[in-house]
Write a protein that holds these residues in place. Structure first.
Motif, short mmCIF file in Angstrom:
data_model
loop_
_atom_site.label_atom_id
_atom_site.label_comp_id
_atom_site.label_asym_id
_atom_site.label_seq_id
_atom_site.Cartn_x
_atom_site.Cartn_y
_atom_site.Cartn_z
N VAL A 178 -23.42 -31.08 3.67
CA VAL A 178 -23.63 -31.55 2.29
C VAL A 178 -22.94 -30.56 1.35
N PRO A 179 -22.01 -31.03 0.46
CA PRO A 179 -21.25 -30.13 -0.43
C PRO A 179 -22.14 -29.32 -1.37
N ASN A 180 -23.17 -29.97 -1.93
CA ASN A 180 -24.01 -29.29 -2.91
C ASN A 180 -25.49 -29.56 -2.58
N PRO A 181 -26.10 -28.78 -1.66
CA PRO A 181 -27.50 -29.01 -1.28
C PRO A 181 -28.46 -28.94 -2.45
N LEU A 182 -28.11 -28.13 -3.51
CA LEU A 182 -29.00 -28.01 -4.66
C LEU A 182 -29.27 -29.34 -5.33
N ALA A 183 -28.29 -30.21 -5.34
CA ALA A 183 -28.42 -31.48 -6.04
C ALA A 183 -28.86 -32.62 -5.13
N HIS A 184 -28.98 -32.35 -3.84
CA HIS A 184 -29.31 -33.43 -2.90
C HIS A 184 -30.83 -33.61 -2.83
N LEU A 205 -36.69 -27.33 -0.63
CA LEU A 205 -36.24 -25.98 -0.27
C LEU A 205 -36.05 -25.09 -1.49
N PHE A 206 -35.76 -25.68 -2.62
CA PHE A 206 -35.42 -24.88 -3.81
C PHE A 206 -36.57 -24.78 -4.80
N GLN A 207 -37.76 -25.22 -4.38
CA GLN A 207 -38.94 -25.03 -5.22
C GLN A 207 -39.43 -23.58 -5.08
N ASP A 208 -40.07 -23.07 -6.12
CA ASP A 208 -40.50 -21.66 -6.14
C ASP A 208 -41.53 -21.34 -5.05
N SER A 209 -42.30 -22.33 -4.64
CA SER A 209 -43.39 -22.07 -3.69
C SER A 209 -42.93 -22.06 -2.23
N TRP A 210 -41.73 -22.58 -1.96
CA TRP A 210 -41.34 -22.76 -0.55
C TRP A 210 -41.16 -21.42 0.17
N THR A 211 -40.45 -20.47 -0.43
CA THR A 211 -40.19 -19.19 0.22
C THR A 211 -41.46 -18.35 0.41
N PRO A 212 -42.35 -18.22 -0.59
CA PRO A 212 -43.59 -17.45 -0.37
C PRO A 212 -44.46 -18.05 0.74
N GLU A 213 -44.51 -19.39 0.81
CA GLU A 213 -45.30 -20.02 1.87
C GLU A 213 -44.72 -19.71 3.25
N LEU A 214 -43.38 -19.73 3.35
CA LEU A 214 -42.74 -19.41 4.62
C LEU A 214 -42.99 -17.95 4.99
N LYS A 215 -42.94 -17.05 4.01
CA LYS A 215 -43.18 -15.63 4.28
C LYS A 215 -44.60 -15.40 4.78
N LEU A 216 -45.55 -16.13 4.20
CA LEU A 216 -46.94 -16.00 4.64
C LEU A 216 -47.09 -16.43 6.10
N LYS A 217 -46.42 -17.51 6.48
CA LYS A 217 -46.46 -17.96 7.87
C LYS A 217 -45.83 -16.92 8.78
N LEU A 218 -44.75 -16.30 8.32
CA LEU A 218 -44.08 -15.27 9.10
C LEU A 218 -45.00 -14.06 9.31
N GLU A 219 -45.68 -13.64 8.25
CA GLU A 219 -46.58 -12.49 8.34
C GLU A 219 -47.70 -12.75 9.35
N LYS A 220 -48.29 -13.92 9.28
CA LYS A 220 -49.37 -14.26 10.21
C LYS A 220 -48.86 -14.29 11.65
N PHE A 221 -47.66 -14.85 11.83
CA PHE A 221 -47.09 -14.93 13.17
C PHE A 221 -46.83 -13.53 13.74
N LEU A 222 -46.24 -12.66 12.93
CA LEU A 222 -45.93 -11.31 13.39
C LEU A 222 -47.20 -10.51 13.70
N GLU A 223 -48.19 -10.68 12.84
CA GLU A 223 -49.45 -9.98 13.06
C GLU A 223 -50.09 -10.42 14.37
N LEU A 224 -50.05 -11.72 14.62
CA LEU A 224 -50.64 -12.26 15.84
C LEU A 224 -49.86 -11.81 17.07
N ILE A 225 -48.54 -11.89 17.02
CA ILE A 225 -47.73 -11.60 18.19
C ILE A 225 -47.77 -10.12 18.54
#
Length: 652
Positions: free
Chosen positions: A154-160, A166-186
């Motif tokens: 896709v030439p311009n994912p921002l507009a698709h 993916l470009f909402q403000d909440s998406w990255t913090p939610e993914l980081k929280l999942k990563l933290e829990k996964f790392l802590e568990l593993i």
């Protein structure tokens, strides 16, 4: 010993891993040096190679790389520190990895989009496309991830619209929280030594077994209450049906009682299925509900070659002896009550499984003196299982050596489970009059009193069966006279037990107290120590049944009656017909010590593969069940009982 050698390498690895975890550095050096000297290698699978060192620092590096969009550093650490087995075989880990690749692919578009970043953006998109064609290909058929396979094209994912989330403000913090829990568990799982994990699992198992036994006791009590309720209800319905025949009984009263007794569901069932114009219909149905459901006829278990069995029990290896004793016990404890179980026991008795009629120096019964702790314990379990049945007690009682061996094991053996089963068997023996006499003569009353001075050091099973055995012996004149010799100590022990947190022992304590207080010298000692005041303390705190029983005990305490001039003869060998107690408690099969290795036979499979005999099993005429001696629930126990049978409200 063979089991230890077979797993020695793995066990050494577990010890090494724990020493590393606990940072016993000097101990670890000495341990490793000695293992090398003796040529004992560690198992790499169980050792510290599975642990992830410096987990906190690794977590911080991974999270920092995530925040900075440092794709190369992140996935280098990811591949190094997250076990391959997790990355390749764990579905949540695979899903998380997919989203992490998306995060780094669009990172520049979200935070640093500009002409100067065009080249790096192309590299990231190319890296993402390569991931989709390799590791990410496994999720290509998953609806959740399917749209992202178009992202590199896709030439311009921002507009698709497909990638708006993916470009909402909440998406990255939610993914980081999942990563933290996964790392802590593993990392937590990786750092915990297996030895500690095994210990925790064992503790959970012990607690689960304790809860299981508590629930079983509650179930037995509820079942007994249910049977009493149905019995009373059947009598009331008989009276109600009698009105149809013209007998003058107040139907309104009877109906009101029935309404109080029956649940709404039972009333509806009776209303639709019982014809009250036919005398006896309702009460017959109710009484039928007391009997167990009629199952299909249970097949008899295959006959065994008992001569070969006994030879291997005497001359075989300790491991074979243990497996055979376990299998013979299971055959009895897991058989269906009724003809199947009776046939199994009859086969043991008719073939003299324990060699009670043998004059040989080496017999199966002598396994109670085996040098192997496992064999001794499994022999005690089998004897306890046989003693759980009235016919089994009759078989065991024919040889006084059984009683002597069990008394010796009770006083000498250090293994808790062995002593529990020996005590359980002796307690069941105390239902028989000649065996009561022998135990009293052997001084078992004094031994029990001494042991019960510290009840908190005993398991629930040991405490219940010890107090119940003491009560059964105290019902005899000889037992009461033995208590009179140490009256002060006996009264102190029993009064202390009245307040014990294990309420299952209360009926036996009450029964013992009520019985021994018939001796004038013990009553006098009890009054001198203020026993009535002690008992009245429990009246204020006890249940209604406990209160009524203690009132009987206080009346006995204040009685001035003397014993009859002709006391009960302990030499009378005429056997009183014992109550028909057949009870297989769950404790018989708890905490098994041995488990079969790969290719090793155990249980019924061992018996029917190696010891199959000629088909001689035949149906056995069922014993006529003796009527259970009824007593008022207000009075203390005055007949010998065993805890299993008493909990279920009578014979099983």
């Amino acid at each position: 010993m063979g089991d230890v050698l077979a797993h020695e390498s793995e066990l050494l690895g577990l010890v090494q891993e724990y020493l590393e975890f606990a940072e016993f550095e000097d101990t670890l050096k000495t341990f490793s040096k000695e293992c090398k000297m003796k040529g004992k290698p560690f198992s790499k699978a169980a050792g510290s190679s599975l642990r992830v060192s410096g987990s906190s620092a690794v977590q911080e590096e991974l999270l920092a790389a995530f925040d900075d969009g440092d794709q190369k550093t992140f996935f280098r650490l990811w591949e190094q520190r997250v076990p391959r087995a997790v990355r390749d075989g764990d579905a949540p880990a695979q899903r998380l990895e997919f989203y992490l690749h998306i995060h780094f692919a669009v990172y520049l578009l979200k935070y640093r989009a500009g002409p100067q970043d065009k080249r790096e953006l192309d590299e990231r998109i190319s890296y993402f496309r390569s991931f989709l064609e390799t590791r990410g290909a496994a999720l290509s058929q998953t609806t959740e991830f399917l749209p992202f396979y178009a992202l590199p094209f896709v030439p311009n994912p921002l507009a698709h619209p497909s990638f708006k989330e993916l470009f909402q403000d909440s998406w990255t913090p939610e993914l980081k929280l999942k990563l933290e829990k996964f790392l802590e568990l593993i990392f937590k799982a990786s750092n915990t030594p297996k030895l500690l994990t095994i210990y925790r699992l064992h503790q959970q198992l012990v607690e689960a077994e304790r809860r299981s036994m508590t629930y079983l006791k509650r179930y037995n009590k509820i079942q007994a209450d249910y049977h009493n309720l149905i019995g009373v209800t059947a009598e009331l319905v008989d009276s109600l049906e009698a009105t149809v025949s013209g007998k003058m009984i107040t139907p309104e009263y009877l109906q009101s009682v029935c309404v109080r007794l029956f649940s709404s569901q039972m009333r509806q069932s009776l209303a639709h299925s019982v014809d009250f114009t036919r005398p006896g219909t309702a009460s017959t149905m109710l009484r039928a509900s007391l009997a167990p459901e009629k199952l299909q006829d249970m097949p008899l278990l295959p006959s065994l070659d008992y001569e070969k069995l006994k030879r291997d029990l005497i001359w075989g290896s300790d491991r074979l002896k243990a497996f055979l004793l376990q299998a013979l016990r299971w055959r009895l404890t897991t058989s269906h009550p009724g003809e199947q179980r009776e046939t199994v026991l009859q086969a043991y008795v008719s073939n003299d499984l324990l060699d009670l009629r043998s004059r040989s120096q080496r017999t199966v019964l002598q396994l109670l003196h085996s040098k192997s702790e496992v064999v001794r314990q499994y022999m005690a379990r089998l004897v306890n299982a046989v003693a759980s049945l009235a016919e089994g007690r009759l078989y065991l009682a024919q040889n006084v050596q059984v009683l002597r061996l069990l008394e010796g094991r009770l006083k000498e053996d250090k293994d808790v489970v062995t002593r529990e089963n020996v005590l359980g068997a002796l307690q069941k023996f105390s239902l028989r009059r000649p065996l009561q006499t022998a135990m009293i003569q052997d001084g078992l009353v004094f031994w029990l009193i001494e042991m019960l001075r510290e009840p908190d050091c005993l398991s629930d099973y040991t405490l219940e069966y010890a107090v119940a055995l003491l009560m059964n012996l105290c019902l005899r004149s000889a037992g009461k006279n033995a208590c009179a010799k140490v009256a002060g100590l006996v009264l102190k022990v029993l009064s202390d037990l009245l307040g014990h947190e294990n309420h299952e022992i209360q009926p036996y304590v009450n029964g013992a107290l009520y019985s021994i207080l018939s001796i004038p010298s013990i009553r006098e000692e009890a009054r001198a120590m203020g026993m009535e005041e002690i008992l009245r303390c429990f009246i204020r705190e006890g249940s209604a049944e406990m209160v009524r029983q203690i009132e009987f005990i206080i009346r006995q305490l204040n009685s001035e009656e003397l014993l009859d001039g002709a006391p009960e003869s302990d030499d009378d060998e005429e056997e009183q017909e014992e109550e028909d107690h057949d009870t297989m408690e769950a404790d018989l099969d708890k905490d098994e010590l041995i488990q079969p290795q790969l290719g090793e036979l155990s249980g019924e499979k061992l018996l029917t593969t190696e010891y199959l005999g000629i088909m001689t099993n035949t149906g056995k005429a069922r014993r006529k069940t003796l009527a259970c001696v009824r007593r008022s629930r207000d009075e203390p126990l005055c007949r010998p009982v065993t805890p299993g049978g008493h909990r279920t409200g009578g014979p099983v």
